[in-house]
Design a protein around this motif. Structure first.
Motif, PDB file in Angstrom:
ATOM      1  N   ALA A  33      20.466   0.963  12.647  1.00 16.06           N
ATOM      2  CA  ALA A  33      20.318  -0.253  11.840  1.00 16.06           C
ATOM      3  C   ALA A  33      20.412   0.112  10.359  1.00 16.06           C
ATOM      4  N   ASN A  34      21.518   0.729   9.992  1.00 15.46           N
ATOM      5  CA  ASN A  34      21.675   1.175   8.608  1.00 15.46           C
ATOM      6  C   ASN A  34      21.732   0.024   7.617  1.00 15.46           C
ATOM      7  N   SER A  35      22.340  -1.097   8.008  1.00 14.49           N
ATOM      8  CA  SER A  35      22.403  -2.232   7.086  1.00 14.49           C
ATOM      9  C   SER A  35      21.008  -2.815   6.860  1.00 14.49           C
ATOM     10  N   LEU A  36      20.197  -2.851   7.892  1.00 14.59           N
ATOM     11  CA  LEU A  36      18.819  -3.324   7.737  1.00 14.59           C
ATOM     12  C   LEU A  36      18.012  -2.344   6.883  1.00 14.59           C
ATOM     13  N   LEU A  37      18.231  -1.067   7.078  1.00 20.19           N
ATOM     14  CA  LEU A  37      17.554  -0.047   6.278  1.00 20.19           C
ATOM     15  C   LEU A  37      17.964  -0.152   4.810  1.00 20.19           C
ATOM     16  N   PHE A  38      19.259  -0.364   4.567  1.00 21.70           N
ATOM     17  CA  PHE A  38      19.750  -0.534   3.199  1.00 21.70           C
ATOM     18  C   PHE A  38      19.110  -1.759   2.549  1.00 21.70           C
ATOM     19  N   LEU A  39      19.054  -2.863   3.282  1.00 20.70           N
ATOM     20  CA  LEU A  39      18.458  -4.094   2.764  1.00 20.70           C
ATOM     21  C   LEU A  39      16.978  -3.879   2.452  1.00 20.70           C
ATOM     22  N   ARG A  40      16.269  -3.227   3.373  1.00 23.86           N
ATOM     23  CA  ARG A  40      14.846  -2.963   3.159  1.00 23.86           C
ATOM     24  C   ARG A  40      14.629  -2.085   1.930  1.00 23.86           C
ATOM     25  N   ASN A  41      15.425  -1.047   1.790  1.00 25.88           N
ATOM     26  CA  ASN A  41      15.268  -0.146   0.647  1.00 25.88           C
ATOM     27  C   ASN A  41      15.620  -0.830  -0.669  1.00 25.88           C
ATOM     28  N   THR A  42      16.665  -1.633  -0.669  1.00 25.64           N
ATOM     29  CA  THR A  42      17.077  -2.329  -1.887  1.00 25.64           C
ATOM     30  C   THR A  42      16.044  -3.361  -2.309  1.00 25.64           C
ATOM     31  N   VAL A  43      15.621  -4.196  -1.377  1.00 28.85           N
ATOM     32  CA  VAL A  43      14.608  -5.205  -1.686  1.00 28.85           C
ATOM     33  C   VAL A  43      13.304  -4.518  -2.078  1.00 28.85           C
ATOM     34  N   GLY A  44      12.973  -3.415  -1.408  1.00 25.85           N
ATOM     35  CA  GLY A  44      11.762  -2.672  -1.737  1.00 25.85           C
ATOM     36  C   GLY A  44      11.766  -2.139  -3.154  1.00 25.85           C
ATOM     37  N   LEU A  45      12.929  -1.669  -3.614  1.00 25.30           N
ATOM     38  CA  LEU A  45      13.032  -1.186  -4.992  1.00 25.30           C
ATOM     39  C   LEU A  45      12.821  -2.313  -5.996  1.00 25.30           C
ATOM     40  N   VAL A  46      13.349  -3.476  -5.676  1.00 23.15           N
ATOM     41  CA  VAL A  46      13.237  -4.607  -6.601  1.00 23.15           C
ATOM     42  C   VAL A  46      11.804  -5.138  -6.648  1.00 23.15           C
ATOM     43  N   VAL A  47      11.235  -5.460  -5.478  1.00 20.12           N
ATOM     44  CA  VAL A  47       9.889  -6.056  -5.481  1.00 20.12           C
ATOM     45  C   VAL A  47       8.798  -5.033  -5.771  1.00 20.12           C
ATOM     46  N   GLY A  48       9.117  -3.762  -5.686  1.00 19.23           N
ATOM     47  CA  GLY A  48       8.145  -2.724  -5.997  1.00 19.23           C
ATOM     48  C   GLY A  48       8.303  -2.140  -7.388  1.00 19.23           C
ATOM     49  N   SER A  49       9.220  -2.679  -8.175  1.00 19.65           N
ATOM     50  CA  SER A  49       9.450  -2.111  -9.502  1.00 19.65           C
ATOM     51  C   SER A  49       8.256  -2.385 -10.413  1.00 19.65           C
ATOM     52  N   GLY A  50       7.927  -1.392 -11.187  1.00 18.74           N
ATOM     53  CA  GLY A  50       6.774  -1.485 -12.078  1.00 18.74           C
ATOM     54  C   GLY A  50       6.908  -2.593 -13.102  1.00 18.74           C
ATOM     55  N   ILE A  51       8.112  -2.802 -13.606  1.00 18.88           N
ATOM     56  CA  ILE A  51       8.285  -3.820 -14.633  1.00 18.88           C
ATOM     57  C   ILE A  51       8.077  -5.225 -14.065  1.00 18.88           C
ATOM     58  N   LEU A  52       8.421  -5.425 -12.806  1.00 19.64           N
ATOM     59  CA  LEU A  52       8.168  -6.730 -12.192  1.00 19.64           C
ATOM     60  C   LEU A  52       6.672  -6.990 -12.111  1.00 19.64           C
ATOM     61  N   TRP A  53       5.931  -5.980 -11.689  1.00 20.59           N
ATOM     62  CA  TRP A  53       4.482  -6.130 -11.586  1.00 20.59           C
ATOM     63  C   TRP A  53       3.854  -6.267 -12.979  1.00 20.59           C
ATOM     64  N   ALA A  54       4.309  -5.476 -13.941  1.00 21.87           N
ATOM     65  CA  ALA A  54       3.775  -5.556 -15.300  1.00 21.87           C
ATOM     66  C   ALA A  54       4.104  -6.905 -15.939  1.00 21.87           C
ATOM     67  N   SER A  55       5.282  -7.422 -15.652  1.00 20.83           N
ATOM     68  CA  SER A  55       5.668  -8.708 -16.244  1.00 20.83           C
ATOM     69  C   SER A  55       4.776  -9.844 -15.760  1.00 20.83           C
ATOM     70  N   MET A  56       4.181  -9.686 -14.576  1.00 18.05           N
ATOM     71  CA  MET A  56       3.249 -10.709 -14.103  1.00 18.05           C
ATOM     72  C   MET A  56       2.014 -10.761 -15.002  1.00 18.05           C
ATOM     73  N   SER A  57       1.567  -9.599 -15.488  1.00 19.00           N
ATOM     74  CA  SER A  57       0.431  -9.579 -16.416  1.00 19.00           C
ATOM     75  C   SER A  57       0.802 -10.194 -17.763  1.00 19.00           C
ATOM     76  N   VAL A  58       2.016  -9.915 -18.222  1.00 22.76           N
ATOM     77  CA  VAL A  58       2.484 -10.511 -19.481  1.00 22.76           C
ATOM     78  C   VAL A  58       2.549 -12.024 -19.330  1.00 22.76           C
ATOM     79  N   TRP A  59       3.115 -12.476 -18.233  1.00 24.29           N
ATOM     80  CA  TRP A  59       3.248 -13.914 -17.994  1.00 24.29           C
ATOM     81  C   TRP A  59       1.871 -14.564 -17.865  1.00 24.29           C
ATOM     82  N   ALA A  60       0.957 -13.913 -17.145  1.00 22.11           N
ATOM     83  CA  ALA A  60      -0.393 -14.470 -17.000  1.00 22.11           C
ATOM     84  C   ALA A  60      -1.076 -14.573 -18.359  1.00 22.11           C
ATOM     85  N   GLY A  61      -0.901 -13.554 -19.195  1.00 26.62           N
ATOM     86  CA  GLY A  61      -1.478 -13.599 -20.539  1.00 26.62           C
ATOM     87  C   GLY A  61      -0.888 -14.715 -21.367  1.00 26.62           C
TER      88      GLY A  61
END
Length: 148
Positions: A33-61
């Motif tokens: 299931a390489n395509s599923l693995l690729f999708l999981r890894n790609t989405v994981g990089l995006v939703v796990g990126s530090g700037i995405l999480w940090a931007s939530m604090s900026v937005w909340a502020g």
């Protein structure tokens, strides 16, 4: 829609998405299931990126308004809650073991440093809108900083 309700809904995406991104099937491990693995890894990089999480604090502020104590509190609460819910949800669905909180304590403690800092930036952005440039600058710099 309430301003806090909107940010809560948006914050749920990386919170739950990052935990779901840890799912691994036998087919992924065996290379069937390489395509599923690729999708999981790609989405994981995006939703796990530090700037995405940090931007939530900026937005909340920013959402909390120009009162700096509210911005600091909002930035801290959102990032700590996101981390706690992320780890608890991952534990609940079985992708994390029971040591997840102790092995990631540094992230939890770090939220009490980064949360107030980024929340303050969001709060100060009412007077100094250019401070919001921290988010796109972080987006550009993160791959170089973490060497990915």
């Amino acid at each position: 829609m309430s301003r806090y309700k909107t940010i809560t809904i948006v914050a749920a995406v990386p919170t739950f998405g990052c935990a779901l991104g840890h799912f691994t099937t036998t087919a992924m491990l065996s290379g069937e299931a390489n395509s599923l693995l690729f999708l999981r890894n790609t989405v994981g990089l995006v939703v796990g990126s530090g700037i995405l999480w940090a931007s939530m604090s900026v937005w909340a502020g920013r959402v909390a308004g120009p009162r700096l104590w509210r911005s600091i509190l909002a930035g801290t609460v959102i990032i700590f809650a996101m981390l706690a819910i992320h780890y608890a949800f991952g534990l609940l669905i079985g992708v994390f073991d029971d040591q997840i909180f102790s092995s990631n304590a540094l992230w939890m403690y770090g939220s009490f440093i980064s949360g107030p800092t980024f929340g303050l930036i969001g709060g100060l952005s009412h007077k100094f809108p250019w401070l919001l440039l921290i988010v796109p600058l972080g987006l550009i710099a993160e791959p170089f900083v973490i060497n990915s």
